[in-house]
Structure formats: C-alpha cells, structure tokens
Design a protein around this motif. Structure first.
Motif, PDB file in Angstrom:
ATOM      1  N   LEU A   1       0.825  -1.208   0.000  1.00 38.64           N
ATOM      2  CA  LEU A   1       0.000   0.000   0.000  1.00 38.64           C
ATOM      3  C   LEU A   1       0.855   1.253   0.000  1.00 38.64           C
ATOM      4  O   LEU A   1       0.443   2.303  -0.477  1.00 38.64           O
ATOM      5  CB  LEU A   1      -0.925   0.003   1.217  1.00 38.64           C
ATOM      6  N   TYR A   2       2.035   1.169   0.582  1.00 39.59           N
ATOM      7  CA  TYR A   2       2.969   2.296   0.602  1.00 39.59           C
ATOM      8  C   TYR A   2       4.377   1.732   0.511  1.00 39.59           C
ATOM      9  O   TYR A   2       4.708   0.782   1.186  1.00 39.59           O
ATOM     10  CB  TYR A   2       2.846   3.117   1.883  1.00 39.59           C
ATOM     11  N   GLU A   3       5.168   2.337  -0.316  1.00 37.22           N
ATOM     12  CA  GLU A   3       6.530   1.856  -0.485  1.00 37.22           C
ATOM     13  C   GLU A   3       7.420   3.032  -0.841  1.00 37.22           C
ATOM     14  O   GLU A   3       7.081   3.835  -1.699  1.00 37.22           O
ATOM     15  CB  GLU A   3       6.556   0.820  -1.615  1.00 37.22           C
ATOM     16  N   GLY A   4       8.551   3.116  -0.180  1.00 38.96           N
ATOM     17  CA  GLY A   4       9.510   4.166  -0.504  1.00 38.96           C
ATOM     18  C   GLY A   4      10.190   3.921  -1.832  1.00 38.96           C
ATOM     19  O   GLY A   4      10.363   4.807  -2.649  1.00 38.96           O
ATOM     20  N   PHE A   5      10.579   2.677  -2.098  1.00 42.56           N
ATOM     21  CA  PHE A   5      11.212   2.349  -3.375  1.00 42.56           C
ATOM     22  C   PHE A   5      10.688   1.046  -3.957  1.00 42.56           C
ATOM     23  O   PHE A   5      10.189   1.017  -5.056  1.00 42.56           O
ATOM     24  CB  PHE A   5      12.737   2.271  -3.250  1.00 42.56           C
ATOM     25  N   GLY A   6      10.811  -0.044  -3.277  1.00 45.84           N
ATOM     26  CA  GLY A   6      10.333  -1.312  -3.821  1.00 45.84           C
ATOM     27  C   GLY A   6      11.450  -2.280  -4.133  1.00 45.84           C
ATOM     28  O   GLY A   6      11.527  -2.829  -5.227  1.00 45.84           O
ATOM     29  N   LEU A   7      12.325  -2.475  -3.186  1.00 47.34           N
ATOM     30  CA  LEU A   7      13.455  -3.376  -3.380  1.00 47.34           C
ATOM     31  C   LEU A   7      13.048  -4.830  -3.631  1.00 47.34           C
ATOM     32  O   LEU A   7      13.613  -5.469  -4.518  1.00 47.34           O
ATOM     33  CB  LEU A   7      14.414  -3.271  -2.185  1.00 47.34           C
ATOM     34  N   PRO A   8      12.067  -5.413  -2.915  1.00 45.32           N
ATOM     35  CA  PRO A   8      11.711  -6.807  -3.199  1.00 45.32           C
ATOM     36  C   PRO A   8      11.292  -7.076  -4.648  1.00 45.32           C
ATOM     37  O   PRO A   8      11.763  -8.049  -5.247  1.00 45.32           O
ATOM     38  CB  PRO A   8      10.596  -7.108  -2.200  1.00 45.32           C
ATOM     39  N   PRO A   9      10.447  -6.248  -5.270  1.00 39.43           N
ATOM     40  CA  PRO A   9      10.147  -6.506  -6.685  1.00 39.43           C
ATOM     41  C   PRO A   9      11.390  -6.412  -7.578  1.00 39.43           C
ATOM     42  O   PRO A   9      11.558  -7.213  -8.495  1.00 39.43           O
ATOM     43  CB  PRO A   9       9.133  -5.418  -7.048  1.00 39.43           C
ATOM     44  N   LEU A  10      12.272  -5.462  -7.302  1.00 36.23           N
ATOM     45  CA  LEU A  10      13.497  -5.339  -8.085  1.00 36.23           C
ATOM     46  C   LEU A  10      14.385  -6.565  -7.900  1.00 36.23           C
ATOM     47  O   LEU A  10      14.913  -7.113  -8.869  1.00 36.23           O
ATOM     48  CB  LEU A  10      14.249  -4.063  -7.697  1.00 36.23           C
ATOM     49  N   GLU A  11      14.534  -7.019  -6.653  1.00 38.59           N
ATOM     50  CA  GLU A  11      15.331  -8.224  -6.383  1.00 38.59           C
ATOM     51  C   GLU A  11      14.733  -9.440  -7.081  1.00 38.59           C
ATOM     52  O   GLU A  11      15.456 -10.265  -7.641  1.00 38.59           O
ATOM     53  CB  GLU A  11      15.409  -8.482  -4.878  1.00 38.59           C
ATOM     54  N   ALA A  12      13.409  -9.543  -7.065  1.00 39.64           N
ATOM     55  CA  ALA A  12      12.748 -10.671  -7.726  1.00 39.64           C
ATOM     56  C   ALA A  12      12.993 -10.634  -9.230  1.00 39.64           C
ATOM     57  O   ALA A  12      13.336 -11.663  -9.836  1.00 39.64           O
ATOM     58  CB  ALA A  12      11.258 -10.666  -7.424  1.00 39.64           C
ATOM     59  N   MET A  13      12.845  -9.458  -9.844  1.00 41.60           N
ATOM     60  CA  MET A  13      13.088  -9.353 -11.286  1.00 41.60           C
ATOM     61  C   MET A  13      14.530  -9.727 -11.618  1.00 41.60           C
ATOM     62  O   MET A  13      14.784 -10.446 -12.588  1.00 41.60           O
ATOM     63  CB  MET A  13      12.767  -7.942 -11.788  1.00 41.60           C
ATOM     64  N   ALA A  14      15.466  -9.248 -10.808  1.00 40.76           N
ATOM     65  CA  ALA A  14      16.880  -9.568 -11.032  1.00 40.76           C
ATOM     66  C   ALA A  14      17.158 -11.055 -10.852  1.00 40.76           C
ATOM     67  O   ALA A  14      18.127 -11.585 -11.398  1.00 40.76           O
ATOM     68  CB  ALA A  14      17.762  -8.748 -10.084  1.00 40.76           C
ATOM     69  N   SER A  15      16.284 -11.744 -10.117  1.00 39.87           N
ATOM     70  CA  SER A  15      16.421 -13.179  -9.880  1.00 39.87           C
ATOM     71  C   SER A  15      15.634 -14.017 -10.892  1.00 39.87           C
ATOM     72  O   SER A  15      15.573 -15.241 -10.767  1.00 39.87           O
ATOM     73  CB  SER A  15      15.936 -13.526  -8.466  1.00 39.87           C
ATOM     74  N   GLY A  16      15.013 -13.356 -11.864  1.00 39.28           N
ATOM     75  CA  GLY A  16      14.253 -14.078 -12.875  1.00 39.28           C
ATOM     76  C   GLY A  16      12.888 -14.529 -12.418  1.00 39.28           C
ATOM     77  O   GLY A  16      12.373 -15.540 -12.877  1.00 39.28           O
ATOM     78  N   ILE A  17      12.277 -13.757 -11.513  1.00 37.65           N
ATOM     79  CA  ILE A  17      10.953 -14.084 -10.996  1.00 37.65           C
ATOM     80  C   ILE A  17       9.956 -13.038 -11.495  1.00 37.65           C
ATOM     81  O   ILE A  17      10.174 -11.837 -11.314  1.00 37.65           O
ATOM     82  CB  ILE A  17      10.956 -14.094  -9.441  1.00 37.65           C
ATOM     83  N   PRO A  18       8.858 -13.462 -12.118  1.00 36.67           N
ATOM     84  CA  PRO A  18       7.825 -12.504 -12.529  1.00 36.67           C
ATOM     85  C   PRO A  18       7.224 -11.815 -11.309  1.00 36.67           C
ATOM     86  O   PRO A  18       7.121 -12.417 -10.238  1.00 36.67           O
ATOM     87  CB  PRO A  18       6.770 -13.369 -13.215  1.00 36.67           C
ATOM     88  N   VAL A  19       6.822 -10.559 -11.490  1.00 42.16           N
ATOM     89  CA  VAL A  19       6.350  -9.749 -10.366  1.00 42.16           C
ATOM     90  C   VAL A  19       4.925  -9.261 -10.604  1.00 42.16           C
ATOM     91  O   VAL A  19       4.584  -8.801 -11.693  1.00 42.16           O
ATOM     92  CB  VAL A  19       7.281  -8.531 -10.153  1.00 42.16           C
ATOM     93  N   ILE A  20       4.131  -9.370  -9.537  1.00 42.31           N
ATOM     94  CA  ILE A  20       2.815  -8.742  -9.470  1.00 42.31           C
ATOM     95  C   ILE A  20       2.904  -7.782  -8.293  1.00 42.31           C
ATOM     96  O   ILE A  20       3.223  -8.196  -7.178  1.00 42.31           O
ATOM     97  CB  ILE A  20       1.700  -9.766  -9.201  1.00 42.31           C
ATOM     98  N   THR A  21       2.649  -6.508  -8.541  1.00 40.63           N
ATOM     99  CA  THR A  21       2.773  -5.531  -7.461  1.00 40.63           C
ATOM    100  C   THR A  21       1.717  -4.447  -7.592  1.00 40.63           C
ATOM    101  O   THR A  21       0.930  -4.440  -8.535  1.00 40.63           O
ATOM    102  CB  THR A  21       4.198  -4.945  -7.416  1.00 40.63           C
TER     103      THR A  21
END
Length: 152
Positions: free
Chosen positions: A59-79
């Motif tokens: 609901l609130y995020e300063g940046f969003g490191l987990p989605p970025l880490e997931a993308m860098a790890s080859g994981i599709p993201v829903i956010t």
C-alpha cells in the motif's frame, strides 16, 4: 492450484492482520499457505530461487526493493499500481490495485498457468532490473546534493 503453488508469506505480521489470521491458519493447515514470519536477508535469495511469482501488493513503499530483487532473480512480479511500484516494475510485471483481491488472484493464476506470459515477464524483468544499481543510485543522490548545495 493452491496446493501445487502454495502462497508463501514472508515478513513480520502487518497492521490489521488479526482479522485474517484464522483464515491464514486454516489455509496453512490445508497446505495452501506457508507462513514464514521474519526472514533474514541471507535467506531471501533462496526464497526467490524457489518462487514461481512474487506477489507484492504494498500500500505504501519508498522504493520497492523486493520486486526489483525478484526481477533480477528471474521471478515474474505482481505488485501495486500505487506509490513507486509502477516506476520500479515498468512493463516487466503486472501492476494491480492492492485492495482488489480478484485482480490479484487473476494475475497470479495467469502467471502460474501461462508459461509464455511468465517467460515474457522474466525476460523483461531481467532487462528492467539491469537499469538499477547501487552505483547509479549513489551518483544520482550525489547529483541532488550538489544541486542543493549550489543554491539552485
């Protein structure tokens, strides 16, 4: 689908979690949810490696490191389609209204069942993640400080 791809919930218990705790426990007993609680940073790469999709309906995020880490790890993201999430994910993942459980469910089901769509998100996510680096972050932060110090 829920038994084959259980929802793994990592992180501390959030606000208002008490109201859904019994539902989560019930699904956990059926093997449809795995509630991990706090996860040390060193364990996150293993979680990403075993994930099919990252669901991050913040609901609130300063940046969003987990989605970025997931993308860098080859994981599709829903956010979330709110705060900084669309800027981080771009066209590499799905953005949904974090209050709309039906769209969350549909996005998870689509990425789990459609390997072609999942692969598109993986490829786009890997490319998108390369746009971000700590070096670039430091350079841009320094530039902002220099601009502020110059009085402009």
């Amino acid at each position: 689908l829920r038994s084959t791809y259980p929802l793994v919930i990592a992180g501390m218990k959030g606000w208002f979690a008490d109201s859904i705790e019994s539902t989560i426990r019930n699904l956990e007993e059926k093997g449809q949810v795995r509630l991990l609680g706090y996860v040390a940073d060193g364990v996150l790469p293993q979680l990403y490696a075993g994930a099919t999709v990252l669901l991050y309906p913040s609901l609130y995020e300063g940046f969003g490191l987990p989605p970025l880490e997931a993308m860098a790890s080859g994981i599709p993201v829903i956010t979330s389609n709110q705060s900084s999430m669309p800027e981080v994910v771009g066209d590499a993942g799905y953005t949904i209204d974090p209050g709309d459980t039906a769209s969350m469910t549909a996005a998870m089901q689509a990425l789990i069942e459609a390997a072609d769509q999942r692969n598109i998100c993986i490829e786009r996510g890997l490319v998108r993640a390369r746009r971000f680096s700590w070096e670039r972050c430091a350079e841009q932060t320094l530039a902002v400080y220099q601009l502020a110090l110059s009085g402009r």
